[in-house]
Design a protein around this motif. Structure first.
Motif, PDB file in Angstrom:
ATOM      1  N   VAL A  76      -0.004   4.614 -15.063  1.00  0.00           N
ATOM      2  CA  VAL A  76      -0.992   3.689 -14.499  1.00  0.00           C
ATOM      3  C   VAL A  76      -2.357   3.901 -15.138  1.00  0.00           C
ATOM      4  O   VAL A  76      -3.085   2.944 -15.432  1.00  0.00           O
ATOM      5  CB  VAL A  76      -1.064   3.870 -12.962  1.00  0.00           C
ATOM      6  N   GLU A  77      -2.716   5.148 -15.371  1.00  0.00           N
ATOM      7  CA  GLU A  77      -4.032   5.461 -15.941  1.00  0.00           C
ATOM      8  C   GLU A  77      -4.193   4.928 -17.359  1.00  0.00           C
ATOM      9  O   GLU A  77      -5.327   4.820 -17.855  1.00  0.00           O
ATOM     10  CB  GLU A  77      -4.249   6.976 -15.934  1.00  0.00           C
TER      11      GLU A  77
ATOM     12  N   CYS B 267      -2.637  -9.325 -11.587  1.00  0.00           N
ATOM     13  CA  CYS B 267      -1.795  -9.301 -10.391  1.00  0.00           C
ATOM     14  C   CYS B 267      -1.684 -10.665  -9.717  1.00  0.00           C
ATOM     15  O   CYS B 267      -2.621 -11.474  -9.770  1.00  0.00           O
ATOM     16  CB  CYS B 267      -2.357  -8.298  -9.370  1.00  0.00           C
TER      17      CYS B 267
ATOM     18  N   GLN C  46       0.817  -1.207   0.000  1.00  0.00           N
ATOM     19  CA  GLN C  46       0.000   0.000   0.000  1.00  0.00           C
ATOM     20  C   GLN C  46       0.855   1.263   0.000  1.00  0.00           C
ATOM     21  O   GLN C  46       0.574   2.232  -0.707  1.00  0.00           O
ATOM     22  CB  GLN C  46      -0.915  -0.008   1.229  1.00  0.00           C
TER      23      GLN C  46
ATOM     24  N   SER D  89      -6.254  -0.566  -4.032  1.00  0.00           N
ATOM     25  CA  SER D  89      -6.216   0.779  -3.453  1.00  0.00           C
ATOM     26  C   SER D  89      -5.055   1.602  -3.999  1.00  0.00           C
ATOM     27  O   SER D  89      -5.247   2.715  -4.490  1.00  0.00           O
ATOM     28  CB  SER D  89      -6.118   0.671  -1.931  1.00  0.00           C
ATOM     29  N   CYS D  90      -3.849   1.052  -3.937  1.00  0.00           N
ATOM     30  CA  CYS D  90      -2.685   1.865  -4.303  1.00  0.00           C
ATOM     31  C   CYS D  90      -2.611   2.128  -5.803  1.00  0.00           C
ATOM     32  O   CYS D  90      -2.014   3.121  -6.233  1.00  0.00           O
ATOM     33  CB  CYS D  90      -1.394   1.232  -3.790  1.00  0.00           C
ATOM     34  N   LEU D  91      -3.221   1.273  -6.617  1.00  0.00           N
ATOM     35  CA  LEU D  91      -3.222   1.483  -8.068  1.00  0.00           C
ATOM     36  C   LEU D  91      -4.500   2.175  -8.547  1.00  0.00           C
ATOM     37  O   LEU D  91      -4.707   2.345  -9.758  1.00  0.00           O
ATOM     38  CB  LEU D  91      -3.057   0.152  -8.797  1.00  0.00           C
ATOM     39  N   ASP D  92      -5.368   2.578  -7.593  1.00  0.00           N
ATOM     40  CA  ASP D  92      -6.609   3.298  -7.901  1.00  0.00           C
ATOM     41  C   ASP D  92      -7.488   2.513  -8.875  1.00  0.00           C
ATOM     42  O   ASP D  92      -8.049   3.061  -9.825  1.00  0.00           O
ATOM     43  CB  ASP D  92      -6.306   4.688  -8.488  1.00  0.00           C
TER      44      ASP D  92
ATOM     45  N   ARG E 150       2.965   1.961  -5.490  1.00  0.00           N
ATOM     46  CA  ARG E 150       2.557   2.934  -6.506  1.00  0.00           C
ATOM     47  C   ARG E 150       3.735   3.739  -7.051  1.00  0.00           C
ATOM     48  O   ARG E 150       3.883   3.863  -8.288  1.00  0.00           O
ATOM     49  CB  ARG E 150       1.464   3.851  -5.968  1.00  0.00           C
TER      50      ARG E 150
ATOM     51  N   MET F 278       5.665   1.471  -9.339  1.00  0.00           N
ATOM     52  CA  MET F 278       4.932   1.181 -10.562  1.00  0.00           C
ATOM     53  C   MET F 278       4.957   2.384 -11.507  1.00  0.00           C
ATOM     54  O   MET F 278       5.141   2.234 -12.731  1.00  0.00           O
ATOM     55  CB  MET F 278       3.495   0.793 -10.234  1.00  0.00           C
ATOM     56  N   ASP F 279       4.774   3.579 -10.960  1.00  0.00           N
ATOM     57  CA  ASP F 279       4.848   4.788 -11.781  1.00  0.00           C
ATOM     58  C   ASP F 279       6.194   4.855 -12.504  1.00  0.00           C
ATOM     59  O   ASP F 279       6.260   5.170 -13.700  1.00  0.00           O
ATOM     60  CB  ASP F 279       4.669   6.034 -10.915  1.00  0.00           C
TER      61      ASP F 279
END
Length: 348
Positions: free
Chosen positions: A266-267, A274, A248, A287-290, A252, A255-256
Motif C-alpha cells: 500500500v505504501e 476509488c 474499515q 482511514s483503512c488505507l492510511d 486493508r 488490499m495488502d
C-alpha cells in the motif's frame, strides 16, 4: 515477452435530466414522509451523502408513477443504449479510432436486462464490424468499473494489437421504488444516479497508462451485504449490512494481499483511484488505507456532481485523475456485491 496493455482513452456520458439533491429530498418527503414512520430520522442522509447533483434517464415526474418491469425495461433499453453510444463514441474519438476498428466489445451493466445486449443494440449507431467479439457482463454492480477494466486488460493481453472497448453503463434510478418502505430504499433514493463510462485498451505503445496488474478478493458469507432482489415490480436494492464499517474492518488485509501478489505494498501506491459509494465509504477508505483525510478529492468531486452511478463511477474518478496527471503508480479499486474488492494497477 508479453506486449504491455495500454489505456488509450477514458470518456464519460451523463443522461439529460438533472436532479439536484435538494429536489430529491423534497420528492422523497412527498412520497414517503407520511407513509414511512422513520422518514424524518432518515432525511439527513440526503445531506450527509456529499451529493449536490445527479442525472437521470427519465424526467423526475416519470419516477413518481407506479412502474412495472415492462416500463422499467423499456426505459433501460433506450436510456442505457443512448449512454453507451455517447460514452463509446467519445472514448473512440479520443483514441483516434472508429467503431469499425473495435475488435472486442465488453459491456458491463447490472441495472437492467437486455437480450440482445446493449452493444448489439448500438452496433448500427457505432459502426461496429459484424465480426467484432461481444461480451456482455451482468451482476458486478459497483465493482463493475474496476472489474470490467481488469477483464478488458486480460482480453487485450491475450489478443495483441486488438482494440478492446470497455463500456460500463448503469441506470440505477430505474430501481427507484415508491412501494418499498424500507431504510435501504430511502438510502438508495438519496445515493444513486445514472451514467456511463468507456475505455479503449490495446497491447502496444500508444496510450497514457500501462495496466500492469489486476486482482480481486471476495469475502466468504457476504452475499447479503448488497445486491438486487427481484419481484414483479422490478429490482429492489439490498443493503443488509453497513458497508463503511465493513470496509474499515476488512479492506486493508485484502488490499495488502492483492498488492503483495504484484510485489508491492500500500505504501508504494502513489494514488488510489476509488469508487466513491458515499461520503462515509470514502472516509472509511481513507482511514483503512492510511491515505489521510481529504486525500480522495476526485472521489468526493465525482460523488458531489453525479452521485453513486454504480459501475461507471470509478471510471469518472479515473478520468479526473488522469486529467490532473497520473503519478507513477495508481491502483483503481471498487467494492461491489459478492462482496468483492476489485483492483487494477496502472503505471504512468
Amino acid at each position: 515477452m508479453s506486449i504491455p496493455v495500454r489505456l488509450l482513452s477514458v470518456a464519460t456520458a451523463i443522461p439529460p435530466h438533472e436532479l439536484p439533491q435538494g429536489q430529491a429530498l423534497e420528492v422523497a418527503r412527498r412520497l414517503f414522509g407520511e407513509r414511512f414512520a422513520g422518514f424524518d430520522r432518515m432525511a439527513p442522509v440526503f445531506a450527509s451523502t456529499g451529493i449536490r447533483m445527479r442525472h437521470l434517464v427519465r424526467p423526475v415526474d416519470w419516477y413518481l408513477e407506479p412502474r412495472g418491469w415492462p416500463e422499467r425495461t423499456q426505459a433501460y433499453l433506450q436510456g442505457a443504449t443512448d449512454l453507451f453510444v455517447q460514452a463509446a463514441t467519445t472514448a473512440l474519438d479520443e483514441a483516434g479510432l472508429t467503431g469499425g476498428e473495435v475488435d472486442i466489445i465488453l459491456t458491463v451493466s447490472s441495472t437492467g436486462i437486455a437480450t440482445p445486449s446493449l452493444e448489439a443494440r448500438a452496433m448500427g449507431a457505432m459502426g461496429f464490424r459484424p465480426d467484432a467479439v461481444r461480451i456482455p457482463v451482468f451482476g458486478l454492480g459497483c465493482a463493475g468499473g474496476a472489474s470490467g477494466l481488469a477483464l478488458g486488460s486480460r482480453l487485450a493481453a491475450s489478443s495483441p494489437g486488438a482494440v478492446v472497448l470497455v463500456v460500463a453503463v448503469e441506470t440505477c434510478s430505474l430501481a427507484f421504488r415508491t412501494d418499498e418502505l424500507t431504510k435501504a430504499n430511502i438510502v438508495a433514493t438519496a445515493l444513486f444516479g445514472d451514467g456511463a463510462a468507456a475505455c479503449v485498451l490495446r497491447a502496444g505503445e500508444a496510450g497514457f497508462a500501462t495496466l500492469t496488474g489486476t486482482a480481486e478478493h471476495t469475502w466468504p458469507d457476504t452475499l447479503e451485504i448488497m445486491g438486487w432482489k427481484v419481484d414483479p415490480t422490478g429490482f429492489g436494492v439490498i443493503f443488509d449490512r453497513a458497508i463503511p464499517p465493513f470496509a474499515q474492518a476488512n479492506l486493508r488485509p485484502a488490499m495488502d494481499e492483492m498488492l503483495a501478489r504484484q510485489d508491492f505494498a500500500v505504501e508504494d501506491v502513489d494514488r488510489f483511484i476509488c469508487h466513491p459509494g458515499g461520503t462515509k465509504v470514502v472516509e472509511a477508505l481513507e482511514s483503512c488505507l492510511d491515505l489521510g483525510q481529504g486525500a480522495l478529492d476526485h472521489e468526493r468531486g465525482v460523488l458531489a456532481d453525479h452521485g453513486n452511478m454504480s459501475a461507471p463511477t470509478v471510471l469518472y474518478v479515473l478520468d479526473r485523475a488522469r486529467k490532473a496527471g497520473l503519478p507513477r503508480r495508481s491502483v483503481v479499486t471498487s467494492l461491489g456485491p459478492g462482496f468483492t474488492a476489485s483492483t487494477v494497477t496502472l503505471a504512468a
